[in-house]
Design a protein around this motif. Structure first.
Motif, PDB file in Angstrom:
ATOM      1  N   ILE A   1       0.862  -1.162   0.096  1.00 20.83           N
ATOM      2  CA  ILE A   1      -0.111  -0.049   0.156  1.00 20.83           C
ATOM      3  C   ILE A   1       0.829   1.184  -0.082  1.00 20.83           C
ATOM      4  CG2 ILE A   1      -0.405   0.328   2.549  1.00 20.83           C
ATOM      5  CD1 ILE A   1      -3.157   0.531   1.972  1.00 20.83           C
ATOM      6  N   ALA A   2       2.159   1.209   0.407  1.00 20.73           N
ATOM      7  CA  ALA A   2       3.148   2.130   0.342  1.00 20.73           C
ATOM      8  C   ALA A   2       3.027   3.151  -1.160  1.00 20.73           C
ATOM      9  CB  ALA A   2       4.425   1.863   0.637  1.00 20.73           C
ATOM     10  N   ARG A   3       2.932   2.157  -2.221  1.00 23.36           N
ATOM     11  CA  ARG A   3       2.840   2.885  -3.353  1.00 23.36           C
ATOM     12  C   ARG A   3       1.843   3.876  -3.620  1.00 23.36           C
ATOM     13  NH1 ARG A   3       1.582  -1.486  -7.442  1.00 23.36           N
ATOM     14  NH2 ARG A   3       0.341  -2.418  -5.495  1.00 23.36           N
ATOM     15  N   PHE A   4       0.812   3.913  -2.528  1.00 21.49           N
ATOM     16  CA  PHE A   4      -0.304   4.932  -2.780  1.00 21.49           C
ATOM     17  C   PHE A   4      -0.235   5.841  -1.449  1.00 21.49           C
ATOM     18  CE2 PHE A   4      -1.556   1.090  -4.869  1.00 21.49           C
ATOM     19  CZ  PHE A   4      -1.711   1.816  -5.943  1.00 21.49           C
ATOM     20  N   GLY A   5       1.042   5.898  -0.901  1.00 19.52           N
ATOM     21  CA  GLY A   5       1.282   6.778   0.203  1.00 19.52           C
ATOM     22  C   GLY A   5       0.523   6.646   1.439  1.00 19.52           C
ATOM     23  N   SER A   6       0.104   5.163   1.643  1.00 16.94           N
ATOM     24  CA  SER A   6      -0.920   5.027   2.798  1.00 16.94           C
ATOM     25  C   SER A   6      -0.389   4.025   3.843  1.00 16.94           C
ATOM     26  CB  SER A   6      -2.322   4.525   2.277  1.00 16.94           C
ATOM     27  OG  SER A   6      -2.816   5.688   1.704  1.00 16.94           O
ATOM     28  N   GLU A   7       0.875   3.911   3.845  1.00 15.94           N
ATOM     29  CA  GLU A   7       1.318   2.709   4.629  1.00 15.94           C
ATOM     30  C   GLU A   7       1.548   3.143   5.890  1.00 15.94           C
ATOM     31  OE1 GLU A   7       3.116   4.749   2.777  1.00 15.94           O
ATOM     32  OE2 GLU A   7       5.133   4.978   3.478  1.00 15.94           O
ATOM     33  N   VAL A   8       1.594   4.248   6.249  1.00 18.77           N
ATOM     34  CA  VAL A   8       1.546   4.538   7.588  1.00 18.77           C
ATOM     35  C   VAL A   8       0.518   4.430   8.617  1.00 18.77           C
ATOM     36  CG1 VAL A   8       2.894   6.168   9.304  1.00 18.77           C
ATOM     37  CG2 VAL A   8       3.015   6.395   6.893  1.00 18.77           C
ATOM     38  N   PHE A   9       0.215   2.984   8.932  1.00 18.35           N
ATOM     39  CA  PHE A   9      -0.840   2.532   9.878  1.00 18.35           C
ATOM     40  C   PHE A   9      -0.846   3.265  11.037  1.00 18.35           C
ATOM     41  CE2 PHE A   9      -1.914  -0.024   6.078  1.00 18.35           C
ATOM     42  CZ  PHE A   9      -3.399  -0.305   6.008  1.00 18.35           C
ATOM     43  N   ARG A  10      -1.803   4.161  11.707  1.00 20.97           N
ATOM     44  CA  ARG A  10      -1.550   4.703  12.918  1.00 20.97           C
ATOM     45  C   ARG A  10      -2.341   3.946  13.836  1.00 20.97           C
ATOM     46  NH1 ARG A  10       2.633   7.569  13.803  1.00 20.97           N
ATOM     47  NH2 ARG A  10       3.417   5.720  12.629  1.00 20.97           N
ATOM     48  N   ALA A  11      -1.727   3.555  15.252  1.00 20.13           N
ATOM     49  CA  ALA A  11      -2.498   2.911  16.046  1.00 20.13           C
ATOM     50  C   ALA A  11      -3.712   3.504  16.818  1.00 20.13           C
ATOM     51  CB  ALA A  11      -1.743   2.036  17.094  1.00 20.13           C
ATOM     52  N   SER A  12      -3.483   4.881  16.701  1.00 19.97           N
ATOM     53  CA  SER A  12      -4.062   5.820  17.656  1.00 19.97           C
ATOM     54  C   SER A  12      -5.164   6.698  16.534  1.00 19.97           C
ATOM     55  CB  SER A  12      -3.310   6.732  18.527  1.00 19.97           C
ATOM     56  OG  SER A  12      -4.071   7.824  18.613  1.00 19.97           O
ATOM     57  N   PRO A  13      -6.216   6.805  17.019  1.00 23.45           N
ATOM     58  CA  PRO A  13      -7.326   7.325  16.039  1.00 23.45           C
ATOM     59  C   PRO A  13      -6.994   8.868  16.214  1.00 23.45           C
ATOM     60  CG  PRO A  13      -8.445   6.555  18.116  1.00 23.45           C
ATOM     61  CD  PRO A  13      -7.022   5.926  18.235  1.00 23.45           C
ATOM     62  N   ARG A  14      -6.126   9.442  16.808  1.00 25.68           N
ATOM     63  CA  ARG A  14      -5.909  10.897  16.811  1.00 25.68           C
ATOM     64  C   ARG A  14      -4.886  11.208  15.677  1.00 25.68           C
ATOM     65  NH1 ARG A  14      -9.044  12.155  21.124  1.00 25.68           N
ATOM     66  NH2 ARG A  14      -8.972  10.600  22.575  1.00 25.68           N
ATOM     67  N   GLN A  15      -4.140  10.210  15.342  1.00 29.04           N
ATOM     68  CA  GLN A  15      -3.109  10.265  14.158  1.00 29.04           C
ATOM     69  C   GLN A  15      -3.496   9.985  13.198  1.00 29.04           C
ATOM     70  OE1 GLN A  15       0.075   8.166  15.894  1.00 29.04           O
ATOM     71  NE2 GLN A  15       0.346   9.458  17.774  1.00 29.04           N
ATOM     72  N   ALA A  16      -4.587   9.573  12.822  1.00 32.01           N
ATOM     73  CA  ALA A  16      -5.122   8.817  11.327  1.00 32.01           C
ATOM     74  C   ALA A  16      -6.242   9.991  11.017  1.00 32.01           C
ATOM     75  CB  ALA A  16      -5.674   7.518  11.765  1.00 32.01           C
ATOM     76  N   ASP A  17      -6.201   9.661   9.490  1.00 37.79           N
ATOM     77  CA  ASP A  17      -7.147  10.395   8.844  1.00 37.79           C
ATOM     78  C   ASP A  17      -8.089   9.524   8.025  1.00 37.79           C
ATOM     79  OD1 ASP A  17      -4.629  12.405   7.906  1.00 37.79           O
ATOM     80  OD2 ASP A  17      -4.995  10.538   7.097  1.00 37.79           O
ATOM     81  N   LEU A  18      -7.828   8.310   7.867  1.00 35.58           N
ATOM     82  CA  LEU A  18      -8.667   7.453   7.220  1.00 35.58           C
ATOM     83  C   LEU A  18      -9.121   6.175   8.167  1.00 35.58           C
ATOM     84  CD1 LEU A  18     -10.010   6.101   4.577  1.00 35.58           C
ATOM     85  CD2 LEU A  18      -7.937   5.283   4.192  1.00 35.58           C
ATOM     86  N   LEU A  19     -10.483   6.146   8.080  1.00 35.12           N
ATOM     87  CA  LEU A  19     -11.034   4.838   8.895  1.00 35.12           C
ATOM     88  C   LEU A  19     -11.411   3.948   8.016  1.00 35.12           C
ATOM     89  CD1 LEU A  19     -12.049   3.427  11.673  1.00 35.12           C
ATOM     90  CD2 LEU A  19     -14.248   4.724  11.304  1.00 35.12           C
ATOM     91  N   ILE A  20     -10.805   2.629   7.636  1.00 34.30           N
ATOM     92  CA  ILE A  20     -11.336   1.745   6.675  1.00 34.30           C
ATOM     93  C   ILE A  20     -12.099   0.874   7.563  1.00 34.30           C
ATOM     94  CG2 ILE A  20     -10.645  -0.238   5.231  1.00 34.30           C
ATOM     95  CD1 ILE A  20      -7.794   1.298   4.891  1.00 34.30           C
ATOM     96  N   VAL A  21     -13.254   0.602   7.469  1.00 32.78           N
ATOM     97  CA  VAL A  21     -14.153  -0.123   8.074  1.00 32.78           C
ATOM     98  C   VAL A  21     -14.139  -1.540   7.433  1.00 32.78           C
ATOM     99  CG1 VAL A  21     -16.367  -0.574   9.385  1.00 32.78           C
ATOM    100  CG2 VAL A  21     -15.687   1.570   8.951  1.00 32.78           C
ATOM    101  N   SER A  22     -13.358  -2.265   8.010  1.00 32.50           N
ATOM    102  CA  SER A  22     -13.254  -3.534   7.301  1.00 32.50           C
ATOM    103  C   SER A  22     -13.773  -4.940   7.778  1.00 32.50           C
ATOM    104  CB  SER A  22     -11.580  -3.899   6.859  1.00 32.50           C
ATOM    105  OG  SER A  22     -11.120  -3.759   8.427  1.00 32.50           O
TER     106      SER A  22
END
Ligand code: SF4
Lengths: 593, 176
Positions: B68-89
């Motif tokens: 997923i790093a090819r799309f700039g989204s590899e930084v999975f954040r464990a804290s919701p305060r640091q994330a901007d995308l919620l993937i409801v999987s």
């Protein structure tokens, strides 16, 4: 064996044994509710029986069968020393006038009562809680009878026959301005919020209670662990489940037998092939179907590939959690899993939700390139397998985080109903593939790895060795497999071949019947177990002769194994809890079902 | 990309131009939006959050093969305060619904939601008492991904769609 038990039981407790029956090799004893506890401890402790492993407890609501009393509780027992199964059925006397038909004990409605066997088999604790929650049967003298799957403030017991399946119409339309969609993205909550209760023995004043999850990267899904801490020391862990409860059993009871196969994929979603296998074996047992040998071999190959894939997920995430090799290990593991998924994709078109086994055989014949793909995989995997060992087995970080952590001794494990690698790591060589071979597992030369250390490292070595044994089985299987039909010739179960439909009237009728009605198994009750990567996956089926199971019970191995968390984590450090969860290898889809 | 930072454009911001001095860098209102959107769209950080089967495909998407790093989204954040995308999987149960809502509320703006898989989009095969029929009943969903489970490529497509959407956002993405 059966005659002996019956003889002894009638001699000892003349009033206890009300009835007994045999069906498809399953022995069922109907026990009087008054005498349940005496009989239970007798069966557990007597020299000749030694039913020391309580496999499953589940309730049946017989409202639509017209039997009285309305509720019954089924106990599945297994004796490790004698290698024998028995089913106990206990009818719960109806309470009061209206039978407690609509509601739960919390709201004043009386519930049918049965004595708890938690002190005889500690594993009954959660199983009885589940039965109470979903079926509304009260277990007297249970240590803490609370809901386990549904929220504490839920009304009613979903698995009862007078409880509707639920659900609502879902609309699919392009026009977003349709008033039907006005609520989307606005509604705050679908149902009432809830607060969970913690066990009374938790000292919430003197100690700190730390909540791990339900959203936590190391809980492998939506598990919540309420952890009572004294400093860094774990005093008690109370897992709180149900965040992924999806109503599999209820859904299964509203579908035809074959329609439940795709649902199995979604239970333990990292080992769908094994789930499929266990389920189709259960239905085949109920229907008494002969399976061609070719099919058996294919099933074994795919099931063992899936075992490897499942262990890859375990190894990768476990290594990531304890931080032995922060990111390399998971990537290496997922690499190999992808290879297996490619093979699955070749076989059935799906990576994860395979549904490839069907009752009576396989859904389609194997593709021509299958054997070569498996051979190529085995070759490549052998190299990677070596790499995993190099990366972890003697890695000092890995050793220091796993050795001596989360001890679960054999007696404790058996008492808690643990199965699978956890039990084998405690030194009990119990593997259904060996002790009661199904499919064609008796045709292969393989070992059951065990260890006596009973710690997380032992579980690691046992699973690593299992990977090796799976490779051995697959290799033997692809050398021995012979071409043959890919499904049974029994037209009552499997669809006739295409060309036959256009030439034979009878085939056309069979086809029509199967597609429109499904098959009709005989009336009866069976319990069937398969050895999954995580332990015993059990399916209980009660048939009333129609095309839908009257009662479908799923015993998830992760669910039962997870109950050992407290035993393993008590007295250790909070950071070891992460190691322990990783080494149990749970999948929440199966825990919560 | 066309961010023009240059001479102040007379009258672009009404009263604000009183502070602009001749020759200094001016303001570029319309273009700032683009600049911000460009930054946001190319580093969408998802939350480490998985529910069911689809979460495994989400992990696969992050692993080496699909990357997923090819799309700039590899930084999975464990804290919701640091994330901007919620993937409801995965499937959302009635018991989990309030938890998801709280996680969403804890994320700081701007934030987006992808409903990954049939369950999160519409309940999937589980139309029963236990499962919420689509996470859009409680969260504003930006992209729906069909599939049971969707392949990692489908997730990438969804992230790509989301980036398109982010790039076209107006008023710096402030939602009423
Ligand atoms: S959409 Fe399918 S794969 Fe995804 S969570 Fe639902 S059942 Fe599982």
């Amino acid at each position: 064996m059966t005659e002996k038990i019956i003889e002894k039981l009638t001699a000892k407790f003349p009033a206890a044994l009300k009835d007994h029956s045999e069906f498809r090799g399953d022995t069922t004893l109907k026990i009087d509710a008054e005498h349940l506890r005496e009989v239970a401890s007798f069966l557990k402790n007597d020299e000749d029986t030694q039913y020391n492993l309580l496999v499953d407890v589940y309730g049946t609501d017989r409202l639509k069968l017209g039997q009285t009393p309305r509720f019954a509780v089924n106990y599945e027992l297994y004796s490790i020393p004698k290698n024998s199964f028995v089913t106990l059925v206990v009818e719960a006397p109806d309470p009061g006038r209206n039978g407690g038909a609509d509601g739960s004990g919390r709201f004043g409605e009386p519930l049918p009562k049965v004595a708890s066997v938690t002190d005889i088999w500690p594993t009954a604790n959660w199983l009885e809680r589940e039965t109470y929650d979903l079926m509304g049967i009260e277990f007297e003298n249970h240590p803490w009878l609370h809901r386990i799957m549904m929220p504490d403030n839920w009304v009613g017991h979903p698995l009862r026959k007078d409880y509707p399946l639920g659900g609502e119409p879902v609309y699919f339309e392009k026009d977003r301005n349709n008033p039907r969609f006005a609520h989307l993205g606005k509604q705050i909550m679908a149902g009432p919020s809830f607060e969970t209760e913690l066990p009374e023995e938790m000292d919430t004043n003197g100690h700190m209670v730390l909540n791990l999850g339900p959203h936590h990267p190391a809980t492998h899904g939506v598990l919540r662990l309420a952890t009572e801490l004294d400093g860094e020391k774990v005093i008690r862990v109370t897992p709180e489940l149900g965040y992924l409860h999806s109503g599999f059993e209820k859904t299964g009871e509203n579908k035809r037998y074959e329609k439940f196969i795709p649902y199995c994929d979604r239970m333990d979603y990292v080992s769908p092939m094994n789930n499929n296998l266990s389920y189709v074996m259960a239905v085949e047992k109920l229907m008494d179907v002969e399976i061609p040998e070719h099919v058996q071999y294919v099933r074994v190959i795919l099931a063992e590939l899936q075992r490897i894939a499942s262990h890859m997920i375990w190894l990768g995430t476990h290594a990531m959690d304890v931080g032995g090799t922060p990111h390399a290990a998971p990537l290496y593991c997922f690499m190999m899993r992808e290879r297996i998924l490619d093979i699955f994709e070749m076989v059935c078109g799906a990576r994860m939700t395979t549904s490839y086994f069907s009752v009576g055989g396989l859904r389609w014949p194997l593709p021509g390139a299958f054997m070569d793909a498996v051979r190529a995989f085995l070759k490549e995997f052998a190299g990677y397998y070596h790499d995993y060992h190099v990366m972890l087995t003697k890695n000092p970080l890995w050793l220091s985080r796993l050795k001596g952590i989360g001890i679960l001794k054999a007696e404790e494990a058996i008492a808690l109903g643990i199965t699978g690698p956890l039990l084998r790591a405690a030194g009990v060589p119990l593997d259904l593939r060996k002790v009661r071979p199904y499919c064609v597992y008796d045709q292969f030369d393989f070992d059951v790895p065990t260890s006596t250390d009973a710690d997380s490292y032992a579980r690691y070595t046992v699973r690593m060795e299992e990977l090796h044994q799976s490779m051995r089985i697959i290799e033997q299987a692809i050398n021995q497999i012979k071409p043959g039909p890919y499904r049974t010739a029994d037209r009552k179960v499997a669809l006739p071949p295409r060309q036959e439909i256009s030439t034979s009237m009878e085939s056309l009728i069979h086809h029509f019947k199967l597609v429109t009605e499904g098959y009709l198994p005989p009336v009866g009750q069976i319990y069937s177990i398969g050895e999954n990567p995580k332990g015993w996956l059990g399916f209980g089926l009660i048939s009333d002769g129609t095309a839908k199971p009257y009662r479908l019970r799923v015993r998830g191995p992760s669910f039962v194994n997870l109950q050992a968390t407290n035993t393993m984590a008590r007295g250790g450090f909070i950071s070891d809890l992460i190691t322990i969860i990783g080494s149990i290898d749970i999948v929440l889809g199966e825990v919560d079902r | 990309m066309g961010v023009a930072v240059g001479a102040p454009q007379q009258g672009a911001l009404g009263g604000a131009q009183a502070h602009a001095k001749d020759g200094s860098a001016g303001y570029a209102l319309a273009k700032l939006e683009e600049l911000v959107n460009w930054g946001r769209a190319n580093s969408v950080w998802p939350l480490t959050f998985g529910l069911a089967c689809c979460a495994i495909e989400q992990i696969s998407a992050a692993a080496s093969r699909f990357d997923i790093a090819r799309f700039g989204s590899e930084v999975f954040r464990a804290s919701p305060r640091q994330a901007d995308l919620l993937i409801v999987s995965g499937r959302v149960s009635n018991k989990m619904a309030p938890v998801i809502k709280r996680i969403y509320d804890q994320m700081s703006d701007p934030k987006w939601v992808i409903a990954m898989g049939d369950c999160a989009s519409c309940g999937g095969p589980f139309n029963n008492y236990a499962i919420v029929q689509g996470v859009d009943k409680m969260l504003p969903v930006d992209v729906y991904v069909p599939g049971c489970p969707p392949r990692p490529e489908a997730l990438f497509y969804a992230i790509d769609k989301l980036r398109e959407k982010i790039k076209a956002e107006e008023k710096l993405g402030v939602r009423e």
